[in-house]
Scaffold this motif. Structure first.
Motif, PDB file in Angstrom:
ATOM      1  N   ARG A  17       0.841  -1.191   0.000  1.00 37.41           N
ATOM      2  CA  ARG A  17       0.000   0.000   0.000  1.00 37.41           C
ATOM      3  C   ARG A  17       0.876   1.240   0.000  1.00 37.41           C
ATOM      4  NH1 ARG A  17      -2.976  -0.490   4.853  1.00 37.41           N
ATOM      5  NH2 ARG A  17      -1.377   0.715   5.917  1.00 37.41           N
ATOM      6  N   LYS A  18       0.517   2.184  -0.864  1.00 35.87           N
ATOM      7  CA  LYS A  18       1.265   3.435  -0.943  1.00 35.87           C
ATOM      8  C   LYS A  18       0.289   4.601  -1.076  1.00 35.87           C
ATOM      9  CE  LYS A  18       5.333   1.405  -3.208  1.00 35.87           C
ATOM     10  NZ  LYS A  18       6.206   1.425  -4.421  1.00 35.87           N
ATOM     11  N   ILE A  19       0.731   5.755  -0.576  1.00 34.96           N
ATOM     12  CA  ILE A  19      -0.029   6.995  -0.748  1.00 34.96           C
ATOM     13  C   ILE A  19       0.611   7.766  -1.891  1.00 34.96           C
ATOM     14  CG2 ILE A  19      -0.857   9.102   0.332  1.00 34.96           C
ATOM     15  CD1 ILE A  19      -2.002   6.576   1.561  1.00 34.96           C
ATOM     16  N   GLU A  20      -0.150   7.975  -2.948  1.00 28.48           N
ATOM     17  CA  GLU A  20       0.367   8.685  -4.117  1.00 28.48           C
ATOM     18  C   GLU A  20      -0.639   9.756  -4.524  1.00 28.48           C
ATOM     19  OE1 GLU A  20       1.153   5.768  -7.096  1.00 28.48           O
ATOM     20  OE2 GLU A  20       2.481   4.588  -5.817  1.00 28.48           O
ATOM     21  N   ASP A  21      -0.155  10.982  -4.641  1.00 32.44           N
ATOM     22  CA  ASP A  21      -1.012  12.119  -5.001  1.00 32.44           C
ATOM     23  C   ASP A  21      -2.191  12.243  -4.052  1.00 32.44           C
ATOM     24  OD1 ASP A  21       0.638  12.608  -7.226  1.00 32.44           O
ATOM     25  OD2 ASP A  21      -0.492  11.163  -8.435  1.00 32.44           O
ATOM     26  N   GLY A  22      -1.929  11.954  -2.792  1.00 32.97           N
ATOM     27  CA  GLY A  22      -2.950  12.081  -1.775  1.00 32.97           C
ATOM     28  C   GLY A  22      -3.998  10.988  -1.774  1.00 32.97           C
ATOM     29  N   LYS A  23      -3.792   9.947  -2.598  1.00 35.78           N
ATOM     30  CA  LYS A  23      -4.748   8.855  -2.685  1.00 35.78           C
ATOM     31  C   LYS A  23      -4.071   7.539  -2.346  1.00 35.78           C
ATOM     32  CE  LYS A  23      -8.344   6.976  -5.722  1.00 35.78           C
ATOM     33  NZ  LYS A  23      -8.984   7.037  -7.060  1.00 35.78           N
ATOM     34  N   ARG A  24      -4.817   6.662  -1.704  1.00 32.92           N
ATOM     35  CA  ARG A  24      -4.275   5.373  -1.285  1.00 32.92           C
ATOM     36  C   ARG A  24      -4.392   4.361  -2.424  1.00 32.92           C
ATOM     37  NH1 ARG A  24      -6.519   2.987   4.249  1.00 32.92           N
ATOM     38  NH2 ARG A  24      -5.415   4.865   4.965  1.00 32.92           N
ATOM     39  N   TYR A  25      -3.273   3.720  -2.756  1.00 35.64           N
ATOM     40  CA  TYR A  25      -3.242   2.701  -3.799  1.00 35.64           C
ATOM     41  C   TYR A  25      -2.666   1.408  -3.239  1.00 35.64           C
ATOM     42  CZ  TYR A  25      -4.264   6.257  -7.311  1.00 35.64           C
ATOM     43  OH  TYR A  25      -4.860   7.256  -8.043  1.00 35.64           O
ATOM     44  N   TYR A  26      -3.136   0.308  -3.823  1.00 38.81           N
ATOM     45  CA  TYR A  26      -2.661  -1.009  -3.422  1.00 38.81           C
ATOM     46  C   TYR A  26      -1.966  -1.680  -4.595  1.00 38.81           C
ATOM     47  CZ  TYR A  26      -5.674  -0.332   0.619  1.00 38.81           C
ATOM     48  OH  TYR A  26      -6.254   0.172   1.763  1.00 38.81           O
ATOM     49  N   TYR A  27      -1.007  -2.542  -4.265  1.00 40.54           N
ATOM     50  CA  TYR A  27      -0.240  -3.262  -5.268  1.00 40.54           C
ATOM     51  C   TYR A  27      -0.213  -4.745  -4.915  1.00 40.54           C
ATOM     52  CZ  TYR A  27       1.473   1.315  -6.773  1.00 40.54           C
ATOM     53  OH  TYR A  27       1.559   2.604  -7.226  1.00 40.54           O
TER      54      TYR A  27
ATOM     55  N   GLY B 189       2.251  -2.299 -11.345  1.00 36.14           N
ATOM     56  CA  GLY B 189       3.654  -1.921 -11.263  1.00 36.14           C
ATOM     57  C   GLY B 189       4.203  -1.600 -12.645  1.00 36.14           C
ATOM     58  N   LYS B 190       5.411  -1.088 -12.685  1.00 35.09           N
ATOM     59  CA  LYS B 190       6.015  -0.675 -13.954  1.00 35.09           C
ATOM     60  C   LYS B 190       7.345  -1.385 -14.240  1.00 35.09           C
ATOM     61  CE  LYS B 190       3.944   3.949 -13.765  1.00 35.09           C
ATOM     62  NZ  LYS B 190       4.196   5.412 -13.743  1.00 35.09           N
ATOM     63  N   GLU B 191       7.954  -1.974 -13.213  1.00 38.75           N
ATOM     64  CA  GLU B 191       9.289  -2.553 -13.384  1.00 38.75           C
ATOM     65  C   GLU B 191       9.209  -4.061 -13.586  1.00 38.75           C
ATOM     66  OE1 GLU B 191      13.585  -2.935 -11.013  1.00 38.75           O
ATOM     67  OE2 GLU B 191      11.789  -2.188  -9.985  1.00 38.75           O
TER      68      GLU B 191
ATOM     69  N   HIS C 168     -18.778  -0.070 -10.934  1.00 35.95           N
ATOM     70  CA  HIS C 168     -17.808  -0.262  -9.857  1.00 35.95           C
ATOM     71  C   HIS C 168     -18.191  -1.480  -9.004  1.00 35.95           C
ATOM     72  CE1 HIS C 168     -14.586   0.877  -7.267  1.00 35.95           C
ATOM     73  NE2 HIS C 168     -15.348   1.221  -6.255  1.00 35.95           N
ATOM     74  N   PRO C 169     -18.134  -2.700  -9.602  1.00 35.77           N
ATOM     75  CA  PRO C 169     -18.590  -3.890  -8.880  1.00 35.77           C
ATOM     76  C   PRO C 169     -17.646  -4.339  -7.780  1.00 35.77           C
ATOM     77  CG  PRO C 169     -17.629  -4.535 -10.977  1.00 35.77           C
ATOM     78  CD  PRO C 169     -17.665  -3.028 -10.956  1.00 35.77           C
ATOM     79  N   LEU C 170     -16.392  -3.919  -7.806  1.00 33.70           N
ATOM     80  CA  LEU C 170     -15.417  -4.470  -6.865  1.00 33.70           C
ATOM     81  C   LEU C 170     -15.670  -4.042  -5.424  1.00 33.70           C
ATOM     82  CD1 LEU C 170     -12.112  -4.242  -8.922  1.00 33.70           C
ATOM     83  CD2 LEU C 170     -13.657  -6.163  -8.628  1.00 33.70           C
ATOM     84  N   ARG C 171     -16.514  -3.066  -5.211  1.00 34.25           N
ATOM     85  CA  ARG C 171     -16.797  -2.640  -3.839  1.00 34.25           C
ATOM     86  C   ARG C 171     -17.491  -3.749  -3.053  1.00 34.25           C
ATOM     87  NH1 ARG C 171     -20.857   2.216  -5.020  1.00 34.25           N
ATOM     88  NH2 ARG C 171     -19.265   2.536  -6.602  1.00 34.25           N
ATOM     89  N   TRP C 172     -18.071  -4.730  -3.794  1.00 36.85           N
ATOM     90  CA  TRP C 172     -18.792  -5.804  -3.106  1.00 36.85           C
ATOM     91  C   TRP C 172     -17.923  -7.042  -2.878  1.00 36.85           C
ATOM     92  CZ3 TRP C 172     -21.734  -4.040  -7.668  1.00 36.85           C
ATOM     93  CH2 TRP C 172     -22.579  -2.967  -7.352  1.00 36.85           C
ATOM     94  N   LEU C 173     -16.670  -6.988  -3.316  1.00 33.16           N
ATOM     95  CA  LEU C 173     -15.823  -8.167  -3.147  1.00 33.16           C
ATOM     96  C   LEU C 173     -15.480  -8.397  -1.686  1.00 33.16           C
ATOM     97  CD1 LEU C 173     -13.353  -8.096  -6.151  1.00 33.16           C
ATOM     98  CD2 LEU C 173     -15.174  -9.728  -5.699  1.00 33.16           C
ATOM     99  N   ASN C 174     -15.253  -9.680  -1.382  1.00 30.44           N
ATOM    100  CA  ASN C 174     -15.010 -10.101  -0.006  1.00 30.44           C
ATOM    101  C   ASN C 174     -13.526  -9.965   0.336  1.00 30.44           C
ATOM    102  OD1 ASN C 174     -15.119 -11.293   2.507  1.00 30.44           O
ATOM    103  ND2 ASN C 174     -15.192 -13.385   1.711  1.00 30.44           N
ATOM    104  N   LEU C 175     -13.062  -8.737   0.510  1.00 28.92           N
ATOM    105  CA  LEU C 175     -11.679  -8.510   0.907  1.00 28.92           C
ATOM    106  C   LEU C 175     -11.634  -7.209   1.691  1.00 28.92           C
ATOM    107  CD1 LEU C 175      -9.072 -10.106   0.472  1.00 28.92           C
ATOM    108  CD2 LEU C 175      -8.501  -8.573  -1.393  1.00 28.92           C
ATOM    109  N   ASN C 176     -10.578  -7.077   2.504  1.00 32.39           N
ATOM    110  CA  ASN C 176     -10.584  -5.947   3.437  1.00 32.39           C
ATOM    111  C   ASN C 176     -10.000  -4.680   2.851  1.00 32.39           C
ATOM    112  OD1 ASN C 176      -7.882  -6.780   3.341  1.00 32.39           O
ATOM    113  ND2 ASN C 176      -7.501  -6.058   5.419  1.00 32.39           N
ATOM    114  N   ILE C 177      -9.789  -4.640   1.546  1.00 37.40           N
ATOM    115  CA  ILE C 177      -9.257  -3.428   0.925  1.00 37.40           C
ATOM    116  C   ILE C 177     -10.147  -3.059  -0.253  1.00 37.40           C
ATOM    117  CG2 ILE C 177      -6.881  -3.884   1.592  1.00 37.40           C
ATOM    118  CD1 ILE C 177      -6.348  -4.928  -1.166  1.00 37.40           C
ATOM    119  N   GLU C 178      -9.976  -1.847  -0.721  1.00 36.80           N
ATOM    120  CA  GLU C 178     -10.746  -1.351  -1.857  1.00 36.80           C
ATOM    121  C   GLU C 178     -10.102  -1.879  -3.141  1.00 36.80           C
ATOM    122  OE1 GLU C 178     -13.035  -0.478  -4.170  1.00 36.80           O
ATOM    123  OE2 GLU C 178     -13.715   0.696  -2.459  1.00 36.80           O
ATOM    124  N   ARG C 179     -10.663  -2.970  -3.673  1.00 37.80           N
ATOM    125  CA  ARG C 179     -10.047  -3.642  -4.808  1.00 37.80           C
ATOM    126  C   ARG C 179      -9.943  -2.734  -6.033  1.00 37.80           C
ATOM    127  NH1 ARG C 179     -10.240  -9.394  -4.294  1.00 37.80           N
ATOM    128  NH2 ARG C 179      -9.398  -9.548  -6.396  1.00 37.80           N
TER     129      ARG C 179
END
Length: 498
Positions: free
Chosen positions: A297-307, A358-360, A341-352
């Motif tokens: 998890r990283k904060i980029e441009d003030g928004k939380r992103y997951y990898y 990634g880029k590398e 935006h169907p992923l909001r209903w997925l059974n996981l503890n993060i915002e899918r």
């Protein structure tokens, strides 16, 4: 009933029959040879139909074939029934349209019985190639998957990639079809089919036995924890303790490297220093490094992103990270979040929907051995695998979590795709899957070790390391591009000769 009498059936029944035969060929039932004859009813429709009917019956074939082949999309336990069924329907319709377009093009030809037979192998390879492009690219369903068990017949993949295999599958269908409709040619066409299959087999056998067996070796312990992905994040302490014990069992085998599956530990290992230090302590104590999947998890441009990531822990060194470069649309991110935006209903503890790619194209190194990791769906994408080989990887490690799909055809197909990637790039492939199928695949596509679904296992295998790479690794989809150009030329010539 003779084979020719099948052509007297209503066209919609012929299209469905072809779809059923091809769909079954994709199942793990050792019936891949059905792909050699499954297209015959469909080709008969196309070579006698108009543009509109060809499109309709091509779509009907595609709906049937893809529904059977990838039905497992509708069994994803990580989302509600409504979401996964909608995903299945959308995927099947999308994939069916490609077959509709192929039929449309055949229907467009002025002399279908002459030009269509020649065009079909080139055109279907072109379709598969185009279908692999973009975020919705899905080479998983290429016809080569149906032939992965026929190890001699698939060795051509080191030159053509999966597309050469599709080409000869379609060529066999067209030859047999010619023999059926022109009975005076049946003997000649069947001889041609046998010559093609025997020739491919002999060439594949010879190539298989010409591959050198290098002396450089490395021992890798692979862990298959068999954890229910739906409860992993709800039982963090228990799962972390389990993975700790499996880690100990792995290092007790005295390997050179330990490999865990995708998101093996329910923790953000880069951020969770407590769990990371627990793993690192054993790595430092034993001198045996660990490659494990993790969420970052990283904060980029003030928004939380997951990898969706992998972390490499080596003795007395800082960690290294790899972030998955190709995410699965509608599973790891929403392709059009402003509309759907169907992923909001997925059974996981993060915002899918906030997953980011990634880029590398990371290459790790240990004891002089260079290797890369593919995370789950990435192993179905030939171009990504080629890129890692081009960056210098000598071994490919796959971290997967097919536990969401249960005991469906999905995990079996996923393992067979790894065999194709091994052949295409002449590289050993090691696979650690949460609930299976884990294993080791040699550069010739033969299986060195395989652990079945639903079994907890820790095993060690010795991996022979040679010089990876092939014609396909270096030059990519030149055969598919050749088929595209040839398709265009044949269509133009068909109208000039009208």
């Amino acid at each position: 009933m003779t084979l020719k009498s099948i052509f007297s059936l209503p066209e919609w029944q012929q299209a469905i029959l072809s779809g059923v035969l091809l769909g079954i060929a994709f199942q793990p039932w050792h019936l891949g040879w059905l792909a050699w004859i499954g297209f015959i009813p469909l080709f008969h429709i196309w070579l006698h139909g108009n543009v509109k009917d060809n499109f309709i019956f091509g779509c009907l074939f595609g709906l049937t074939q893809n529904f059977i082949a990838v039905y497992w999309i509708g069994f994803n336990s990580g989302a509600s029934v409504g979401v996964v069924l909608l995903s299945l329907v959308a995927a099947v319709i999308y994939l069916a349209l490609f077959w509709g377009v192929v039929g449309l093009i055949i229907g467009f030809l002025p002399n279908k019985s002459q030009w269509g037979i020649v065009l079909l192998p080139f055109l279907i390879v072109t379709m598969e190639w185009v279908r692999s492009f973009g975020p919705l690219g899905f080479p998983w369903i290429n016809l080569a998957l149906t032939q992965s068990e026929y190890i001699f017949l698939t060795q051509i993949g080191e030159i053509t990639g999966p597309y050469g295999i599709s080409f000869w599958i379609i060529a066999i269908n067209t030859l047999i079809y010619l023999g059926i409709i022109r009975e005076n040619m049946l003997r000649e066409t069947m001889i041609a089919v046998l010559v093609l299959l025997i020739g491919l087999s002999i060439a594949g056998w010879g190539r298989l036995h010409s591959i050198s067996h290098p002396h450089r070796k490395i021992k890798v312990a692979i862990v298959q924890p068999n954890v229910d992905p739906n409860s992993k994040w709800d039982e963090k302490d228990r799962i972390i303790a389990l993975m700790d014990s499996l880690h100990q069992a792995a290092v007790d085998l005295n390997p050179d490297i330990v490999l865990f599956p995708e998101t093996a530990v329910p923790a953000y290992l880069r951020l969770n220093s407590r769990v990371r230090k627990m793993l690192q302590a054993r790595v430092d104590q034993t001198g045996i490094p660990l490659l494990t999947g993790t969420v970052d998890r990283k904060i980029e441009d003030g928004k939380r992103y997951y990898y969706n990531s992998a972390i490499w822990l080596s003795p007395d060194s800082d960690y290294e990270m790899y972030a998955k470069v190709h995410l699965v649309p509608f599973a790891e991110y929403d392709l059009l979040p402003f509309l759907f935006h169907p992923l909001r209903w997925l059974n996981l503890n993060i915002e899918r929907g906030s997953f980011r790619a990634g880029k590398e194209y990371k290459v790790f190194e240990w004891d002089g051995v260079r290797f890369s990791v593919l995370i789950c769906y990435e192993s179905s994408l030939p171009k990504i695998v080629r890129r890692f080989i081009g960056e210098g990887a000598e071994i490919l490690m796959i971290e997967a979590n097919d536990g969401w799909l249960g005991n469906t055809a999905g995990p079996y197909q996923h393992f067979e795709l790894a065999r194709l990637r091994a052949i295409e790039n002449r590289v050993p492939v090691l696979r650690s899957a949460n609930t299976g199928i884990s294993g080791v695949i040699r550069p010739d596509g033969t299986v060195q070790k395989k652990v079945p679904l639903g079994k907890q296992a820790v095993f060690i295998e010795q991996i022979s390391i040679g010089k990876p790479g092939s014609f396909y690794s270096r030059y990519g989809d030149v055969f598919a591009a050749f088929c595209f150009v040839t398709s265009c030329v044949l269509v133009i010539l068909s109208w000039q000769k009208k």
